[in-house]
Scaffold this active site. Structure first.
Site, PDB file in Angstrom:
ATOM      1  N   LYS A   1       0.844  -1.198   0.000  1.00  0.00           N
ATOM      2  CA  LYS A   1       0.000   0.000   0.000  1.00  0.00           C
ATOM      3  C   LYS A   1       0.879   1.246   0.000  1.00  0.00           C
ATOM      4  O   LYS A   1       1.722   1.422   0.877  1.00  0.00           O
ATOM      5  CB  LYS A   1      -0.905  -0.003   1.235  1.00  0.00           C
ATOM      6  CG  LYS A   1      -1.698   1.284   1.453  1.00  0.00           C
ATOM      7  CD  LYS A   1      -2.431   1.255   2.795  1.00  0.00           C
ATOM      8  CE  LYS A   1      -3.021   2.617   3.145  1.00  0.00           C
ATOM      9  NZ  LYS A   1      -3.653   2.625   4.480  1.00  0.00           N
TER      10      LYS A   1
ATOM     11  N   ASP B   1      -2.148  10.551   3.860  1.00  0.00           N
ATOM     12  CA  ASP B   1      -3.555  10.192   4.040  1.00  0.00           C
ATOM     13  C   ASP B   1      -4.248  11.189   4.958  1.00  0.00           C
ATOM     14  O   ASP B   1      -4.092  11.143   6.173  1.00  0.00           O
ATOM     15  CB  ASP B   1      -3.659   8.781   4.630  1.00  0.00           C
ATOM     16  CG  ASP B   1      -5.109   8.339   4.796  1.00  0.00           C
ATOM     17  OD1 ASP B   1      -5.993   8.954   4.165  1.00  0.00           O
ATOM     18  OD2 ASP B   1      -5.348   7.375   5.549  1.00  0.00           O
TER      19      ASP B   1
ATOM     20  N   LYS C   1      -9.567  13.124   8.707  1.00  0.00           N
ATOM     21  CA  LYS C   1      -9.001  12.719   9.991  1.00  0.00           C
ATOM     22  C   LYS C   1      -8.892  13.924  10.924  1.00  0.00           C
ATOM     23  O   LYS C   1      -8.834  15.073  10.471  1.00  0.00           O
ATOM     24  CB  LYS C   1      -7.592  12.138   9.785  1.00  0.00           C
ATOM     25  CG  LYS C   1      -7.537  10.817   9.053  1.00  0.00           C
ATOM     26  CD  LYS C   1      -6.088  10.375   8.885  1.00  0.00           C
ATOM     27  CE  LYS C   1      -5.990   9.051   8.141  1.00  0.00           C
ATOM     28  NZ  LYS C   1      -6.478   7.921   8.951  1.00  0.00           N
TER      29      LYS C   1
ATOM     30  N   ASP D   1       1.766   6.295   5.876  1.00  0.00           N
ATOM     31  CA  ASP D   1       0.761   5.395   5.311  1.00  0.00           C
ATOM     32  C   ASP D   1       1.244   4.708   4.037  1.00  0.00           C
ATOM     33  O   ASP D   1       0.512   3.923   3.441  1.00  0.00           O
ATOM     34  CB  ASP D   1      -0.544   6.151   5.044  1.00  0.00           C
ATOM     35  CG  ASP D   1      -1.771   5.265   5.191  1.00  0.00           C
ATOM     36  OD1 ASP D   1      -1.676   4.233   5.881  1.00  0.00           O
ATOM     37  OD2 ASP D   1      -2.820   5.597   4.623  1.00  0.00           O
TER      38      ASP D   1
ATOM     39  N   ASP E   1     -11.919   7.342   4.394  1.00  0.00           N
ATOM     40  CA  ASP E   1     -10.678   7.081   5.135  1.00  0.00           C
ATOM     41  C   ASP E   1     -10.345   5.593   5.175  1.00  0.00           C
ATOM     42  O   ASP E   1      -9.311   5.210   5.704  1.00  0.00           O
ATOM     43  CB  ASP E   1     -10.780   7.645   6.555  1.00  0.00           C
ATOM     44  CG  ASP E   1      -9.439   7.719   7.255  1.00  0.00           C
ATOM     45  OD1 ASP E   1      -8.409   7.781   6.546  1.00  0.00           O
ATOM     46  OD2 ASP E   1      -9.399   7.703   8.497  1.00  0.00           O
TER      47      ASP E   1
ATOM     48  N   GLU F   1      -9.368   3.880   2.679  1.00  0.00           N
ATOM     49  CA  GLU F   1      -8.936   3.963   1.279  1.00  0.00           C
ATOM     50  C   GLU F   1      -7.887   2.928   0.903  1.00  0.00           C
ATOM     51  O   GLU F   1      -7.733   2.598  -0.274  1.00  0.00           O
ATOM     52  CB  GLU F   1      -8.400   5.373   0.988  1.00  0.00           C
ATOM     53  CG  GLU F   1      -6.941   5.630   1.331  1.00  0.00           C
ATOM     54  CD  GLU F   1      -6.615   5.474   2.807  1.00  0.00           C
ATOM     55  OE1 GLU F   1      -5.468   5.104   3.117  1.00  0.00           O
ATOM     56  OE2 GLU F   1      -7.494   5.719   3.658  1.00  0.00           O
TER      57      GLU F   1
ATOM     58  N   ARG G   1      -7.711  -0.263   1.299  1.00  0.00           N
ATOM     59  CA  ARG G   1      -8.290  -1.453   0.661  1.00  0.00           C
ATOM     60  C   ARG G   1      -8.769  -1.152  -0.757  1.00  0.00           C
ATOM     61  O   ARG G   1      -8.825  -2.046  -1.603  1.00  0.00           O
ATOM     62  CB  ARG G   1      -9.420  -1.995   1.530  1.00  0.00           C
ATOM     63  CG  ARG G   1     -10.607  -1.071   1.701  1.00  0.00           C
ATOM     64  CD  ARG G   1     -11.416  -1.369   2.949  1.00  0.00           C
ATOM     65  NE  ARG G   1     -10.734  -0.916   4.165  1.00  0.00           N
ATOM     66  CZ  ARG G   1     -11.222  -1.060   5.394  1.00  0.00           C
ATOM     67  NH1 ARG G   1     -12.391  -1.648   5.572  1.00  0.00           N
ATOM     68  NH2 ARG G   1     -10.548  -0.625   6.436  1.00  0.00           N
TER      69      ARG G   1
END
EC number: 3.4.11.1
Length: 503
Positions: A274, A279, A286, A297, A356, A358, A360
């Protein structure tokens, strides 16, 4: 740093070379409430009972974390002896060994030593051989000497003077220990790359930066790199991935890195990382506090790239493909909204209930893309869920798999590599939480079992091959005073590939 090996059977009086050889320091381990043995006993004899007298006087009680330097010791060639407390012998396991090695390095790095003789690798540790001890000790040393100074205008130079380490090993392990040095240095270099990528700020480590890093690895180590841009990603119909990237001014990249160490016909292991380089959470924004840490991230991507570098340096006889979907997750006028429905590369429609969640969304298209390689196994690595941090904290990475044999291999590798993972459930019953009234599935399943339902989501895209998922949200970086990327799970992944390659 130069590392070398010298075989020595302390029980057969083969220690003369160590006793008379010139060195700035010999490192010895002392167990709590135990008689001296091995290297400590031989050096005690050579120094006419000095070690015994120090222990008897209570200056070194052998408790874990204790150290004591002895200076100007007669009878040996070293100018110092460092005694390291090991704790109770019956509790001396892999963690205790790593703690002892780390304690020793910290003490040594605070001095002006240049050359060290290190005897701890021969200590009995969970039936591990001394070559294992060599590799673990080198990784502990490289962890202690790692510094991230790339963004400082006047970085402080390294304060230590250590340049050479000689490891004493059992004679039967001498050949394997030389291999262990090569593996350890390659692993440490891969971990350093992973840590550097994680520690870089989001305005530097962009998707394009990650793509260029992959190209550099390919150029330096003879790999093949492909970096797909926006139009190519659109042509592949990766609607789920693009739904995350659409609000950022940074263009998305889809990185594919090929390492061929075996016959071309051999099915590769595919690693998917990933790569969210920053993010914000998107429209599901967030909280501001701690958001700076969302530069981490992309640590899944960083660990996959670091592993590929390590594998290439080790020259493993295995084929490996790395896939990194990378973009930013930003709010904006054209950002994906909660409730939007997107179509994945596989053709499944996804209701995005929370922008959030995201990771996946970008991984599912990468997992579908992986099918074209007819892989022997696929392992995705992601800082995927805060729920995994709640469940496992910062010690174990979360391991999910639909294949018991693959999960077993990864758990064995995690133990061998001192990179702990814990297998989590993936029962079919959890899939019900992903039901949507309007699409094939939703991208979240509510608060209960959040790490599990995230893995369940990914499993919908992996039916055609053995698959495992590592959630490293709790292990990829540390916060607080020790803030920084850890380099995990490069050791686990590399050990898995070493085992698969039979090396």
């Amino acid at each position: 740093m130069d590392f070398s090996i010298k075989g020595c059977d302390w029980s057969k009086g083969e220690a003369k070379g160590f006793l008379t050889g010139k060195s700035d320091c010999i490192v010895l381990g002392i167990f709590e409430a135990q008689t001296l043995s091995g290297a400590a006993l031989d050096i005690d004899t050579a120094t006419k009972g000095l070690i015994s007298r120090v222990v008897k006087a209570g200056d070194m009680d052998g408790k874990r974390g204790k150290t004591l330097f002895l200076h100007e010791v007669s009878g040996i060639g070293a100018s110092r002896v460092l005694l390291v407390g090991l704790g109770k012998q019956d509790a001396f396991n892999q963690k205790a060994y790593n703690d002892a090695a780390t304690t020793a390095w910290r003490a040594l790095l605070a001095t002006k030593v240049v050359q060290v003789t290190f005897s701890l690798a021969q200590l009995p540790v969970d039936e591990r051989s001394s070559d294992w001890g060599v590799r673990a000790a080198i990784l502990a040393l490289r962890n202690e000497t790692y510094r991230f100074t790339q963004m400082k205008s006047k970085p402080e130079p390294a304060s230590h003077t250590l340049k050479r380490v000689v490891f004493s090993v059992d004679p039967a392990d001498e050949k394997a220990a030389k291999v262990a040095i090569k593996q350890a240095v390659a692993l440490a270099n891969g971990m350093d790359l992973t840590r550097d990528l994680g520690n870089l700020p989001g305005n530097v480590c962009t998707p394009i930066y990650l793509g260029n890093t992959a190209k550099k690895i390919a150029k330096d180590w003879g790999l093949k790199a492909e970096v797909l841009g926006l139009k190519q990603i659109q042509a592949l119909k990766m609607g789920s991935f693009l739904s995350v990237a659409r609000a950022s001014v940074e263009p998305p990249q889809f990185i594919v890195l090929h390492y061929q160490g075996a016959a071309a016909k051999a099915a590769p292991v595919v690693l998917v990382g990933k790569g969210i380089t920053f993010d914000t959470g998107g429209i599901s924004l967030k909280p501001g506090e701690g958001m700076d840490e969302m530069k981490y991230d992309m640590c899944g991507a960083g660990s996959v790239l670091g592993t590929m570098r390590a594998v290439a340096e080790m020259g493993l006889k295995i084929n490996v493909v790395a896939i990194v979907p990378t973009c930013e997750n930003m709010p904006g006028g054209n950002a994906t909204k909660p409730g939007d429905i997107v179509t994945s590369m596989k053709g499944l429609t996804i209701e995005v209930l929370n922008t959030d969640a995201e990771g996946r969304l970008i991984l599912c298209d990468a997992l579908t893309y992986a099918e074209r390689f007819k892989p022997a196994a696929v392992i995705d690595v992601a800082t995927l869920t805060g729920a995994c941090v709640i469940a496992l904290g910062g010690h174990n990475s979360g391991l999910f798999s639909t294949n018991d044999a693959l999960a077993g291999e990864l758990l064995d590798a995690s133990r061998e590599a001192n990179d702990p993972a814990w297998r989590m459930p993936l029962d079919d019953e959890y899939q019900d939480q992903l039901k949507s009234n309007f699409a094939d599935l939703a991208n979240i399943g509510g608060r209960p079992a959040g790490a599990v339902t995230a893995a369940c989501f990914l499993s919908r895209f992996t039916e055609s091959y053995p698959w495992a998922h590592l959630d490293i949200a709790g292990t990829a970086w540390k916060g607080g005073a020790a803030k920084g990327a850890t380099g995990r799970p490069v050791p686990l992944l590399a050990q898995f590939l070493i085992d698969r390659a039979g090396q």
